[in-house]
Write a protein that holds these residues in place. Structure first.
Motif, PDB file in Angstrom:
ATOM      1  N   THR A 179       0.985  -1.187   0.030  1.00 20.97           N
ATOM      2  CA  THR A 179       0.156  -0.050  -0.031  1.00 20.97           C
ATOM      3  C   THR A 179       1.053   1.374   0.081  1.00 20.97           C
ATOM      4  OG1 THR A 179      -1.941  -1.201   1.177  1.00 20.97           O
ATOM      5  CG2 THR A 179      -1.594   1.160   1.248  1.00 20.97           C
ATOM      6  N   VAL A 180       0.570   2.317  -0.942  1.00 19.06           N
ATOM      7  CA  VAL A 180       1.220   3.500  -0.715  1.00 19.06           C
ATOM      8  C   VAL A 180       0.338   4.685  -0.307  1.00 19.06           C
ATOM      9  CG1 VAL A 180       0.799   3.870  -3.141  1.00 19.06           C
ATOM     10  CG2 VAL A 180       2.388   5.428  -2.093  1.00 19.06           C
ATOM     11  N   VAL A 181       0.542   5.342   0.519  1.00 20.91           N
ATOM     12  CA  VAL A 181      -0.473   6.306   1.310  1.00 20.91           C
ATOM     13  C   VAL A 181       0.051   7.643   1.159  1.00 20.91           C
ATOM     14  CG1 VAL A 181      -1.300   6.874   3.612  1.00 20.91           C
ATOM     15  CG2 VAL A 181      -0.921   4.362   3.198  1.00 20.91           C
ATOM     16  N   LYS A 182      -1.145   8.431   0.853  1.00 18.04           N
ATOM     17  CA  LYS A 182      -0.769   9.876   0.810  1.00 18.04           C
ATOM     18  C   LYS A 182      -1.789  10.593   1.700  1.00 18.04           C
ATOM     19  CE  LYS A 182      -3.967  11.214  -3.080  1.00 18.04           C
ATOM     20  NZ  LYS A 182      -4.095  12.028  -4.309  1.00 18.04           N
ATOM     21  N   ALA A 183      -1.423  11.819   2.104  1.00 20.48           N
ATOM     22  CA  ALA A 183      -2.478  12.609   2.715  1.00 20.48           C
ATOM     23  C   ALA A 183      -2.427  14.030   2.265  1.00 20.48           C
ATOM     24  CB  ALA A 183      -1.822  12.885   4.290  1.00 20.48           C
ATOM     25  N   MET A 184      -3.650  14.525   2.058  1.00 21.64           N
ATOM     26  CA  MET A 184      -3.938  15.816   1.214  1.00 21.64           C
ATOM     27  C   MET A 184      -5.108  16.351   1.865  1.00 21.64           C
ATOM     28  SD  MET A 184      -3.688  16.329  -2.805  1.00 21.64           S
ATOM     29  CE  MET A 184      -5.202  15.235  -3.258  1.00 21.64           C
ATOM     30  N   PHE A 185      -5.272  17.570   2.144  1.00 19.41           N
ATOM     31  CA  PHE A 185      -6.290  18.558   2.503  1.00 19.41           C
ATOM     32  C   PHE A 185      -6.773  17.766   3.789  1.00 19.41           C
ATOM     33  CE2 PHE A 185      -6.758  18.942  -2.143  1.00 19.41           C
ATOM     34  CZ  PHE A 185      -6.214  20.145  -2.222  1.00 19.41           C
ATOM     35  N   ARG A 186      -7.904  17.113   3.833  1.00 21.73           N
ATOM     36  CA  ARG A 186      -8.601  16.532   5.417  1.00 21.73           C
ATOM     37  C   ARG A 186      -8.507  15.018   4.866  1.00 21.73           C
ATOM     38  NH1 ARG A 186     -13.337  20.850   6.627  1.00 21.73           N
ATOM     39  NH2 ARG A 186     -12.211  22.763   6.654  1.00 21.73           N
ATOM     40  N   THR A 187      -7.789  14.452   4.092  1.00 22.56           N
ATOM     41  CA  THR A 187      -8.027  12.993   3.884  1.00 22.56           C
ATOM     42  C   THR A 187      -6.586  12.359   3.615  1.00 22.56           C
ATOM     43  OG1 THR A 187     -10.044  13.414   2.588  1.00 22.56           O
ATOM     44  CG2 THR A 187      -9.184  11.345   2.167  1.00 22.56           C
ATOM     45  N   ARG A 206     -11.351  10.244   6.525  1.00 21.80           N
ATOM     46  CA  ARG A 206     -11.686  11.663   6.258  1.00 21.80           C
ATOM     47  C   ARG A 206     -11.178  12.058   7.710  1.00 21.80           C
ATOM     48  NH1 ARG A 206     -12.621  15.869   3.005  1.00 21.80           N
ATOM     49  NH2 ARG A 206     -13.864  17.570   3.778  1.00 21.80           N
ATOM     50  N   MET A 207     -10.536  13.122   7.756  1.00 20.94           N
ATOM     51  CA  MET A 207     -10.066  13.861   8.950  1.00 20.94           C
ATOM     52  C   MET A 207     -11.434  14.824   9.389  1.00 20.94           C
ATOM     53  SD  MET A 207      -7.271  12.534  10.120  1.00 20.94           S
ATOM     54  CE  MET A 207      -5.693  11.891   9.807  1.00 20.94           C
ATOM     55  N   PRO A 208     -11.269  15.302  10.638  1.00 17.64           N
ATOM     56  CA  PRO A 208     -12.380  16.072  11.218  1.00 17.64           C
ATOM     57  C   PRO A 208     -12.021  17.524  10.923  1.00 17.64           C
ATOM     58  CG  PRO A 208     -10.942  15.245  13.105  1.00 17.64           C
ATOM     59  CD  PRO A 208     -10.615  14.434  12.015  1.00 17.64           C
ATOM     60  N   SER A 209     -10.651  17.827  10.395  1.00 13.57           N
ATOM     61  CA  SER A 209     -10.129  19.135  10.187  1.00 13.57           C
ATOM     62  C   SER A 209      -8.831  18.887   9.276  1.00 13.57           C
ATOM     63  CB  SER A 209     -10.001  19.805  11.437  1.00 13.57           C
ATOM     64  OG  SER A 209      -8.875  19.143  12.264  1.00 13.57           O
ATOM     65  N   SER A 210      -8.147  20.094   8.939  1.00 13.27           N
ATOM     66  CA  SER A 210      -7.160  20.023   7.829  1.00 13.27           C
ATOM     67  C   SER A 210      -5.843  19.568   8.513  1.00 13.27           C
ATOM     68  CB  SER A 210      -7.156  21.535   7.394  1.00 13.27           C
ATOM     69  OG  SER A 210      -7.953  22.000   6.668  1.00 13.27           O
ATOM     70  N   LEU A 211      -5.275  18.698   7.485  1.00 15.85           N
ATOM     71  CA  LEU A 211      -3.799  18.436   8.028  1.00 15.85           C
ATOM     72  C   LEU A 211      -2.942  19.527   8.093  1.00 15.85           C
ATOM     73  CD1 LEU A 211      -4.180  15.267   5.751  1.00 15.85           C
ATOM     74  CD2 LEU A 211      -3.656  15.005   8.183  1.00 15.85           C
ATOM     75  N   CYS A 212      -1.957  19.831   9.008  1.00 15.02           N
ATOM     76  CA  CYS A 212      -1.091  20.634   9.025  1.00 15.02           C
ATOM     77  C   CYS A 212       0.480  20.297   9.561  1.00 15.02           C
ATOM     78  CB  CYS A 212      -1.600  21.970  10.391  1.00 15.02           C
ATOM     79  SG  CYS A 212      -1.962  21.013  11.764  1.00 15.02           S
ATOM     80  N   ALA A 213       0.576  18.872   9.801  1.00 13.51           N
ATOM     81  CA  ALA A 213       1.906  18.358   9.812  1.00 13.51           C
ATOM     82  C   ALA A 213       2.072  16.881   9.889  1.00 13.51           C
ATOM     83  CB  ALA A 213       2.429  18.963  11.193  1.00 13.51           C
ATOM     84  N   ALA A 214       2.903  16.314   9.408  1.00 16.23           N
ATOM     85  CA  ALA A 214       3.361  14.878   9.616  1.00 16.23           C
ATOM     86  C   ALA A 214       4.553  14.394   9.484  1.00 16.23           C
ATOM     87  CB  ALA A 214       2.469  14.348   8.269  1.00 16.23           C
ATOM     88  N   PRO A 215       5.091  13.364  10.021  1.00 11.70           N
ATOM     89  CA  PRO A 215       6.288  12.969  10.089  1.00 11.70           C
ATOM     90  C   PRO A 215       6.742  12.579   8.717  1.00 11.70           C
ATOM     91  CG  PRO A 215       5.276  11.880  11.993  1.00 11.70           C
ATOM     92  CD  PRO A 215       4.049  12.517  11.184  1.00 11.70           C
ATOM     93  N   SER A 216       8.026  12.335   8.526  1.00 14.48           N
ATOM     94  CA  SER A 216       8.529  11.789   7.176  1.00 14.48           C
ATOM     95  C   SER A 216       8.375  10.362   7.094  1.00 14.48           C
ATOM     96  CB  SER A 216       9.869  12.214   6.946  1.00 14.48           C
ATOM     97  OG  SER A 216      10.865  11.801   7.829  1.00 14.48           O
ATOM     98  N   GLN A 217       8.443   9.485   8.132  1.00  9.12           N
ATOM     99  CA  GLN A 217       8.356   8.168   8.362  1.00  9.12           C
ATOM    100  C   GLN A 217       7.418   7.598   9.318  1.00  9.12           C
ATOM    101  OE1 GLN A 217      12.372   6.429   9.048  1.00  9.12           O
ATOM    102  NE2 GLN A 217      13.434   7.959   7.941  1.00  9.12           N
TER     103      GLN A 217
END
Length: 382
Positions: free
Chosen positions: A11-19, A35-46
């Motif tokens: 599986t390859v995963v991406k995160a974008m906007f609220r999903t 679906r996230m409850p609000s916008s993504l604003c940060a994420a670890p690289s691994q």
């Protein structure tokens, strides 16, 4: 904001906007979407070794909502885990971008004035503000927790900085390297070996440290202009310290890509190898005419690089042995897809099990509908 790609099994995963979405690496079909409850604003690289990650999300949908909530997600199944908020207080903290990293079962959330650490598996608080006037503001993901720390000074300018190895469970400092006054830790290009990018206004230096935090060497760049691109250059939200494109390292060398000439209609560049012990350039390898090379990582003694598509030329994955020479193709993308591939400018590249995945570091368009219609990820290989 886009984050990823992360490859977990098939599986390859991406995160974008609220999903956050998982896709089959084989055919690109969507396997799950969360679906996230609000916008993504940060994420670890691994993610963690077992495929779990913690995202930074905003506490609400208002334009001025703070990035101070965390959401754990299992990237294998797409299932949401624990969610919690953490406190941000004081001007330095409220105005700071967030830097996230994962070390073992610990996720760290760094800001200008402090870092908070949580256990990925259950969200338990591990540590917060550390003793003394020096606080970590960002970590690099990986098996060893390497942090950049800033020390409060009388001038209140946070200009005395350090590189530290910190126990990711207790927050205990294991060693400290003091950066020369006036210089700031900009990025960790590699954790093992430890290669650190330092900045001072319009100056730039790259140093190599030993495993115990002692000085090893400084790269001697000569007259070449090098083309690493990191968080700020890619216009991504957040300020992770381990998300640069165009640099790789192994136990002998650091590999950097040069910038192509700005006025060249058919840009090309070189990859330069630097000796870890002396900092001196050992060799330089040229990209094919009209195409550019970007180091990704080392594997099995070889340097793996992304060869960008040129006009009517497919890109792909190329390799170089430790002695340099002429790049050899490992995976060649079809020329028929060169127009699509060239649309992925400054893209993040993942290469695994004979497949190359390209993903935009940021999606931007004229309006929301234009952004939604843009291709955000492409896969090559079998």
């Amino acid at each position: 904001m886009t984050s990823g790609p992360w490859i977990v099994g098939d599986t390859v995963v991406k995160a974008m906007f609220r999903t956050v979405s998982g896709y089959s690496v084989t055919d690109g079909s969507r396997k799950w979407s969360l679906r996230m409850p609000s916008s993504l604003c940060a994420a670890p690289s691994q993610p963690t070794a077992d495929g779990k990650i913690v995202f930074g999300i905003k506490t609400g949908t208002a334009d001025d909502a703070l990035c101070n909530s965390l959401q754990m997600v299992d990237l294998t199944t797409g299932k949401a885990g624990w969610r919690k908020t953490y406190r941000r207080q004081g001007a330095w903290d409220l105005l700071s971008d967030v830097s996230m990293a994962i070390n073992g079962d610990t996720v760290t959330v760094g800001r200008t004035s402090r870092t908070d650490a949580f256990r990925v598996s259950d969200g338990a608080v591990l540590f917060g503000e550390l003793p003394g006037n020096c606080q970590p503001f960002g970590f690099a993901s990986g098996p060893v927790a390497i942090a950049a720390t800033s020390c409060q000074t009388a001038a209140d300018d946070h200009k005395e900085q350090q590189v530290q190895r910190i126990d990711p469970v207790t927050g205990k400092v294991q060693w400290t390297y003091k950066v020369k006054k006036g210089w700031e830790v900009a990025q960790f290009y590699s954790v093992s070996p430890l290669v650190v990018s330092l900045k001072q206004e319009d100056k730039w230096a790259i140093i190599v440290l030993n495993e115990n935090g002692t000085y090893r060497s400084q790269l001697v760049g000569g007259t070449d202009d090098y083309g690493t691109k990191c968080g700020g250059d890619l216009l991504t939200e957040g300020k992770n310290l381990d998300n640069c494109l165009g640099v790789a390292a192994d136990d002998r060398m650091v590999y950097l890509a040069t910038k192509p000439a700005e006025d060249d209609l058919t840009p090309t560049n070189n990859v330069v190898a630097f000796d870890l012990n002396t900092g001196q350039a050992r060799w330089k390898a040229a990209a094919p005419a009209g195409q550019t090379l970007m180091p990704i990582r080392t594997e099995g003694g070889r340097l793996l690089m992304y060869l960008a598509a040129g006009k009517n030329k497919g890109g792909g994955i190329a390799s170089l042995p430790p002695t340099g020479g002429t790049p050899q193709m490992v995976l060649r993308h079809p020329a028929a897809a060169s127009m699509v591939e060239r649309g992925f400018f400054d893209s993040r590249v993942a290469y695994q099990n004979g497949r190359c995945l390209l993903m935009h570091a940021r999606i931007s368009g004229i309006d929301d509908e234009d952004e939604k219609s843009m291709k955000s990820m492409a896969g090559f290989g079998s």
